[in-house]
Design a protein around this motif. Structure first.
Motif, PDB file in Angstrom:
ATOM      1  N   MET A   1       0.843  -1.188   0.000  1.00  0.00           N
ATOM      2  CA  MET A   1       0.000   0.000   0.000  1.00  0.00           C
ATOM      3  C   MET A   1       0.889   1.252   0.000  1.00  0.00           C
ATOM      4  N   ALA A   2       0.429   2.266  -0.700  1.00  0.00           N
ATOM      5  CA  ALA A   2       1.215   3.498  -0.838  1.00  0.00           C
ATOM      6  C   ALA A   2       1.324   4.217   0.499  1.00  0.00           C
ATOM      7  N   THR A   5      -2.173   8.741   0.317  1.00  0.00           N
ATOM      8  CA  THR A   5      -3.278   8.621  -0.630  1.00  0.00           C
ATOM      9  C   THR A   5      -3.914   9.986  -0.837  1.00  0.00           C
ATOM     10  N   GLN A  24       0.378  11.275 -11.169  1.00  0.00           N
ATOM     11  CA  GLN A  24       1.075   9.999 -10.987  1.00  0.00           C
ATOM     12  C   GLN A  24       2.425  10.014 -11.706  1.00  0.00           C
ATOM     13  N   GLU A  28       5.990   9.565  -9.817  1.00  0.00           N
ATOM     14  CA  GLU A  28       6.969   8.546 -10.220  1.00  0.00           C
ATOM     15  C   GLU A  28       8.318   9.188 -10.516  1.00  0.00           C
ATOM     16  N   ASP A  33       5.911   7.728  -3.175  1.00  0.00           N
ATOM     17  CA  ASP A  33       5.052   6.548  -3.055  1.00  0.00           C
ATOM     18  C   ASP A  33       3.641   7.010  -2.696  1.00  0.00           C
ATOM     19  N   THR A  35      -0.745   7.023  -3.800  1.00  0.00           N
ATOM     20  CA  THR A  35      -1.897   6.550  -4.551  1.00  0.00           C
ATOM     21  C   THR A  35      -2.755   7.786  -4.795  1.00  0.00           C
ATOM     22  N   PHE A  37      -6.371   9.112  -6.770  1.00  0.00           N
ATOM     23  CA  PHE A  37      -7.573   8.691  -7.486  1.00  0.00           C
ATOM     24  C   PHE A  37      -8.567   9.842  -7.567  1.00  0.00           C
ATOM     25  N   GLN A  51     -11.568   4.353   0.630  1.00  0.00           N
ATOM     26  CA  GLN A  51     -10.152   4.573   0.326  1.00  0.00           C
ATOM     27  C   GLN A  51      -9.332   5.188   1.464  1.00  0.00           C
TER      28      GLN A  51
END
Length: 106
Positions: A1-2, A5, A24, A28, A33, A35, A37, A51
């Motif tokens: 898991m990141a 978030t 994203q 990167e 690290d 997530t 959305f 989430q």
């Protein structure tokens, strides 16, 4: 898991989906690290429960929701800078979101 978030929300979740992709790529490239959305504004509560994001960033078109969300949530909530949103500047929006998370953790 990141490690962290980030949730973005706009009217339908469509424009923020493009921004998620750009964020994203920036994460990167920076070795972060995270997530990230996107969600539609009418699905915010459901996504928060599923989430458990560390921060909620709202698209400028749903900025009217910010005050109520800030009152009821224990995570940082902010409106994405309109210029960064319009230019789909994933790097700047990512930095803004991470700064809010870091400030809360400090």
């Amino acid at each position: 898991m990141a490690e962290k978030t980030i949730m973005l929300a706009c009217n339908a979740g469509m424009s923020t989906s493009l921004l998620v992709t750009k964020m994203q790529k920036a994460a990167e490239a920076d070795g972060q690290d995270v997530t990230i959305f996107a969600a539609a504004s009418n699905d915010i509560n459901n996504q928060l429960e599923q989430q458990h994001p560390d921060v909620l960033m709202l698209g400028p078109q749903v900025r009217y929701m910010a005050a109520d969300l800030k009152k009821k949530l224990d995570i940082p909530v902010d409106v994405i800078n309109m210029q960064d949103y319009g230019l789909m500047n994933g790097e700047k929006v990512l930095k803004a979101a991470l700064k809010l998370i870091d400030e809360k953790e400090a």
